[in-house]
Design a protein around this motif. Structure first.
Motif, mmCIF file in Angstrom:
data_model
loop_
_atom_site.group_PDB
_atom_site.id
_atom_site.type_symbol
_atom_site.label_atom_id
_atom_site.label_comp_id
_atom_site.label_asym_id
_atom_site.label_seq_id
_atom_site.Cartn_x
_atom_site.Cartn_y
_atom_site.Cartn_z
ATOM 1 N N MET A 1 51.438 9.799 -4.967
ATOM 2 C CA MET A 1 51.477 8.357 -5.247
ATOM 3 C C MET A 1 51.070 8.098 -6.712
ATOM 4 O O MET A 1 50.151 8.733 -7.222
ATOM 5 N N GLU A 2 51.757 7.186 -7.366
ATOM 6 C CA GLU A 2 51.498 6.897 -8.770
ATOM 7 C C GLU A 2 50.143 6.221 -8.939
ATOM 8 O O GLU A 2 49.762 5.337 -8.174
ATOM 9 N N ASN A 3 49.399 6.677 -9.911
ATOM 10 C CA ASN A 3 48.110 6.070 -10.232
ATOM 11 C C ASN A 3 48.380 4.822 -11.085
ATOM 12 O O ASN A 3 48.667 4.928 -12.274
ATOM 13 N N THR A 4 48.305 3.659 -10.452
ATOM 14 C CA THR A 4 48.680 2.424 -11.146
ATOM 15 C C THR A 4 47.730 2.112 -12.294
ATOM 16 O O THR A 4 48.146 1.547 -13.308
ATOM 17 N N ILE A 5 46.436 2.468 -12.148
ATOM 18 C CA ILE A 5 45.482 2.203 -13.234
ATOM 19 C C ILE A 5 45.850 3.038 -14.452
ATOM 20 O O ILE A 5 45.899 2.541 -15.583
ATOM 21 N N SER A 6 46.149 4.317 -14.227
ATOM 22 C CA SER A 6 46.540 5.184 -15.345
ATOM 23 C C SER A 6 47.806 4.675 -16.006
ATOM 24 O O SER A 6 47.942 4.697 -17.235
ATOM 25 N N THR A 7 48.738 4.204 -15.191
ATOM 26 C CA THR A 7 50.002 3.691 -15.736
ATOM 27 C C THR A 7 49.769 2.461 -16.598
ATOM 28 O O THR A 7 50.371 2.308 -17.668
ATOM 29 N N ARG A 8 48.874 1.571 -16.149
ATOM 30 C CA ARG A 8 48.580 0.368 -16.936
ATOM 31 C C ARG A 8 47.917 0.735 -18.263
ATOM 32 O O ARG A 8 48.218 0.148 -19.305
ATOM 33 N N ILE A 9 46.996 1.709 -18.200
ATOM 34 C CA ILE A 9 46.345 2.154 -19.436
ATOM 35 C C ILE A 9 47.381 2.765 -20.380
ATOM 36 O O ILE A 9 47.393 2.497 -21.585
ATOM 37 N N TYR A 10 48.286 3.557 -19.799
ATOM 38 C CA TYR A 10 49.344 4.175 -20.606
ATOM 39 C C TYR A 10 50.215 3.113 -21.273
ATOM 40 O O TYR A 10 50.517 3.197 -22.474
ATOM 41 N N ASP A 11 50.619 2.099 -20.515
ATOM 42 C CA ASP A 11 51.479 1.040 -21.058
ATOM 43 C C ASP A 11 50.815 0.325 -22.227
ATOM 44 O O ASP A 11 51.486 -0.141 -23.150
ATOM 45 N N PHE A 12 49.483 0.249 -22.180
ATOM 46 C CA PHE A 12 48.760 -0.386 -23.279
ATOM 47 C C PHE A 12 48.653 0.556 -24.481
ATOM 48 O O PHE A 12 48.991 0.198 -25.611
ATOM 49 N N LEU A 13 48.197 1.773 -24.253
ATOM 50 C CA LEU A 13 47.909 2.697 -25.346
ATOM 51 C C LEU A 13 49.149 3.126 -26.113
ATOM 52 O O LEU A 13 49.092 3.352 -27.330
ATOM 53 N N LYS A 14 50.277 3.230 -25.437
ATOM 54 C CA LYS A 14 51.469 3.746 -26.111
ATOM 55 C C LYS A 14 51.969 2.852 -27.230
ATOM 56 O O LYS A 14 52.800 3.280 -28.051
ATOM 57 N N GLU A 15 51.455 1.629 -27.282
ATOM 58 C CA GLU A 15 51.863 0.704 -28.346
ATOM 59 C C GLU A 15 51.010 0.860 -29.601
ATOM 60 O O GLU A 15 51.292 0.244 -30.626
ATOM 61 N N PHE A 16 49.934 1.667 -29.524
ATOM 62 C CA PHE A 16 48.997 1.753 -30.639
ATOM 63 C C PHE A 16 48.883 3.189 -31.156
ATOM 64 O O PHE A 16 48.960 4.143 -30.381
ATOM 65 N N PRO A 17 48.704 3.330 -32.494
ATOM 66 C CA PRO A 17 48.478 4.668 -33.037
ATOM 67 C C PRO A 17 47.063 5.145 -32.668
ATOM 68 O O PRO A 17 46.156 4.321 -32.514
ATOM 69 N N PRO A 18 46.837 6.469 -32.516
ATOM 70 C CA PRO A 18 47.826 7.539 -32.625
ATOM 71 C C PRO A 18 48.504 7.875 -31.298
ATOM 72 O O PRO A 18 49.215 8.860 -31.202
ATOM 73 N N PHE A 19 48.248 7.042 -30.277
ATOM 74 C CA PHE A 19 48.736 7.374 -28.937
ATOM 75 C C PHE A 19 50.260 7.333 -28.849
ATOM 76 O O PHE A 19 50.850 8.000 -27.996
ATOM 77 N N HIS A 20 50.895 6.548 -29.754
ATOM 78 C CA HIS A 20 52.350 6.500 -29.751
ATOM 79 C C HIS A 20 52.956 7.833 -30.181
ATOM 80 O O HIS A 20 54.152 8.074 -29.998
ATOM 81 N N LEU A 21 52.109 8.709 -30.770
ATOM 82 C CA LEU A 21 52.578 10.019 -31.218
ATOM 83 C C LEU A 21 52.438 11.094 -30.133
ATOM 84 O O LEU A 21 52.842 12.230 -30.340
ATOM 85 N N ILE A 22 51.869 10.728 -28.996
ATOM 86 C CA ILE A 22 51.603 11.693 -27.926
ATOM 87 C C ILE A 22 52.689 11.578 -26.857
ATOM 88 O O ILE A 22 53.081 10.474 -26.459
ATOM 89 N N ALA A 23 53.171 12.711 -26.377
ATOM 90 C CA ALA A 23 54.204 12.727 -25.336
ATOM 91 C C ALA A 23 53.707 12.012 -24.089
ATOM 92 O O ALA A 23 52.500 12.006 -23.786
#
Length: 638
Positions: A1-23
């Motif tokens: 089952m998808e971890n919705t909390i992790s997904t929400r954190i991911y959706d936020f972080l991927k918009e900001f450096p340096p996390f946008h550089l991480i796969a």
């Protein structure tokens, strides 16, 4: 089952450096190990001198202040904004914290395990470079600025009186790395990585011709738009904005706000025609107050709804109040707030355009009128705006106009939701009367000028101060040309405009008493706008129109331009500038104090000093109105 909390954190972080550089997979794994922490206002996240945490932090919501304790003083070094990293010391060093982090408001943090990101940066050189650069900026440059302030012996509280920090000389990186425009982008990226820098100045024979930043690499290279073997010239920003090495932080920040940039080139004489001596980045500027204009502009550009924009405008009010309290120059305050207001209007239009069923059928421009058009709107007053669209044939006119009326209704609604009230007189682009084609506006202006009834002159005092907020600049220039063409074909119009400018004489009676409202809702109150500010505004407008000075809308800029035209009246125009600044500041103070527009003042609430200060401003009004009477022979019209 998808971890919705992790997904929400991911959706936020991927918009900001340096996390946008991480796969994605790697970043999701990190998100699964994060802690979500809630901190109350005033709560300490970590304290200077303490051993480092096993986490560093990303601010999700709220505001975190970074403080340095020095010689029994607590200096606010930086305010962390949404998406900012802080507490990086345990990631790069194992010694104690050099600053304290304290919540300035209720905040949500993402605590990222150091061990997890260490693995990433060992494998990802770009991430490692960014983290190192971020740490060095905070740890070294902020520290040196804080120490220099203490050495100056200024007995000020940075938290309470942050403006003085802004007036310190800029601290820039001397002898910056430069590159030729003909070099490849790959060579430039390698150079940036080697020196752990986020930008390169592009130079030719020691003179700046452009700038390339890591943002250019992300937006133009990582997206595949331009190949790595392409030349630097293809992605650099040009011309580069320059500044003098002796300039202060406030002016540097204003240049960034005005031009929507994050880097300035420092040159020998401040112009692009002199040799490069350094580079100044946004990170070099101390963030010593809760709301930084550059940060607010970034938030405007990221806003997705009127709710987002309203929150930002609330922060602008906080910034405005702090500037006023600190005694910041009113010209500086006005330009900062005006630039943010302009950006908010443009963003509101972008949001509304994205919701339209189709693209605009022809080019158009959105115009701000009145105080916003003059870049003098500080408080949340009502909106005055108009729209001009390119001429079309009769067969498509109705559909085109309906499109722009629909757009205008959406935009004015968003502006209303932000806090700019609807105009009581309906002088808004959503009114079909003020949503016109280029030719219709030309005819309207010509009609007002050649038939200057009292209503027509009143409209001219509002519509002649138009400023482009969005859209086609050539359309707006065409309108300005039409106005001056019509005036010079019917010059008697200026006499009518001058007559209107003296309708409210200097607002003090024979016995040196203030002239107050005799009836109505504001009986016995002093109308600061109509009786003090507007006479100065109206006089500057008509005098500039008489000289065909079309590039100036702002009242102060108009008087400065007039000083160049009439050096014999320079003292008079300078006194008008001083009076206008004092009155605008006073109105803003009153508005902030009473939570309104500041227009009407109860005299019994003013102390003696305030009354004397206002009376001193009235002499400039009297003198400039006497100039209008003589210049336009108004005694013959009365």
């Amino acid at each position: 089952m998808e971890n919705t909390i992790s997904t929400r954190i991911y959706d936020f972080l991927k918009e900001f450096p340096p996390f946008h550089l991480i796969a994605k997979e790697a970043l999701l794994a990190i998100c699964g190990e994060m802690e979500v922490r809630y901190v109350e206002e005033g709560e300490t996240v970590f304290k200077q001198g303490n051993n480092p945490d096993k986490h560093f932090f990303v601010l999700r919501e709220g505001a975190i202040g970074l403080y340095r304790e020095m010689q029994d003083k607590s200096l606010l070094i930086e305010i962390c904004d949404e998406g900012d990293l802080f507490g990086l010391r345990p990631l790069l060093h194992e010694d104690a914290y050099r600053m304290s982090a304290i919540a300035k408001e209720e905040s949500i943090l993402y605590a990222i395990p150091v061990q997890q990101l260490n693995k990433i940066q060992q494998q990802n050189e770009a991430v490692a470079s960014y983290l190192t650069f971020s740490f060095q900026t905070t740890a070294a440059e902020h520290r040196s600025e804080a120490e220099s302030l203490l050495q100056m012996g200024k007995k000020i509280s940075v938290e309470k009186d942050a403006l003085y920090f802004d007036l310190q000389p800029i601290s820039f990186t001397a002898n910056p790395i430069t590159i030729a425009a003909s070099e490849t982008i790959q060579q430039a990226a390698t150079l940036m990585t080697k020196h752990n820098i986020g930008s390169l100045l592009v130079a030719k024979e020691g003179l700046p011709i452009g700038i390339m930043t890591d943002k250019d690499l992300r937006s133009k290279i990582a997206t595949g738009t331009i190949p790595l073997q392409g030349s630097v010239e293809k992605i650099m920003s040009a011309p580069v904005i320059t500044i003098h090495s002796r300039e202060n932080v406030a002016e540097a920040q204003l240049q960034m706000v005005r031009n929507g940039i994050t880097h300035l080139c420092v040159t020998e004489d401040g112009s692009p025609n002199s040799r490069i001596v350094g580079i100044l980045s946004e990170h070099d500027l101390l963030t010593v107050r809760g709301n930084n204009p550059s940060v607010l502009l970034k938030r405007v550009n990221r806003a997705k709804s009127s709710t987002d924009l309203k929150e930002i405008r609330t922060k602008v009010n906080t910034l405005l109040a702090r500037y006023i309290e600190q005694g910041a120059p009113i010209a500086f305050i006005t330009e900062v707030v005006s630039n943010i207001n302009k950006a908010m209007t443009a963003r509101a239009i972008d949001i509304c355009l994205s919701e339209m069923e189709s693209e605009p059928p022809v080019s158009f421009a959105w115009l701000a009128l009145g105080s916003q058009g003059r870049e003098e709107q500080l408080l949340m007053t009502d909106q005055d705006n108009a729209l001009v669209f390119e001429d079309v044939g009769e067969e498509t006119y109705e559909s085109v106009k309906n499109y722009f009326l629909t757009l205008a209704k959406s935009v004015t609604k968003v502006l209303h939701e932000i806090g700019f009230e609807y105009c009581p007189a309906d002088m808004m682009a959503s009114n079909p009367q003020w949503c016109l084609s280029k030719t219709e506006w030309k005819q309207q202006f010509h009609s007002w000028i050649t038939n200057p009834t009292q209503e027509a002159v009143m409209f001219c005092t509002i519509f002649f101060d138009f400023e482009r907020m969005y859209g086609d600049a050539e359309l707006v220039q065409a309108l300005s040309d039409d106005v001056y063409d019509s005036i010079h074909s019917y010059e008697i119009f200026l006499n009518h405009l001058a007559k209107n400018a003296i309708q409210n004489p200097a607002p003090i009676g024979f016995f040196r008493q203030f002239i107050v409202e005799s009836n109505g809702t504001h009986k016995n109150q002093f109308d600061l706008k109509a009786r003090a500010l507007m006479p100065l505004v109206d006089a500057a407008r008509v005098l500039c129109l008489s000289y065909n000075i079309s590039s100036k809308n702002n009242t102060v800029e108009r008087y400065r331009a007039l000083s160049e035209k009439e050096p014999e009246n320079e003292a008079l125009f300078d006194s008008c500038i001083d009076a206008f600044h004092i009155l605008l500041r006073f109105r803003t103070e009153q508005g902030l104090q009473h939570g309104d527009s500041g227009r009407y003042v109860s005299l019994e609430q003013l102390n003696k000093v305030e009354k004397l200060t206002l009376k001193a401003c009235f002499k400039a009004i009297k003198d400039v109105q006497e100039l209008l009477q003589l210049r336009f022979r108004l005694s013959q019209m009365l």
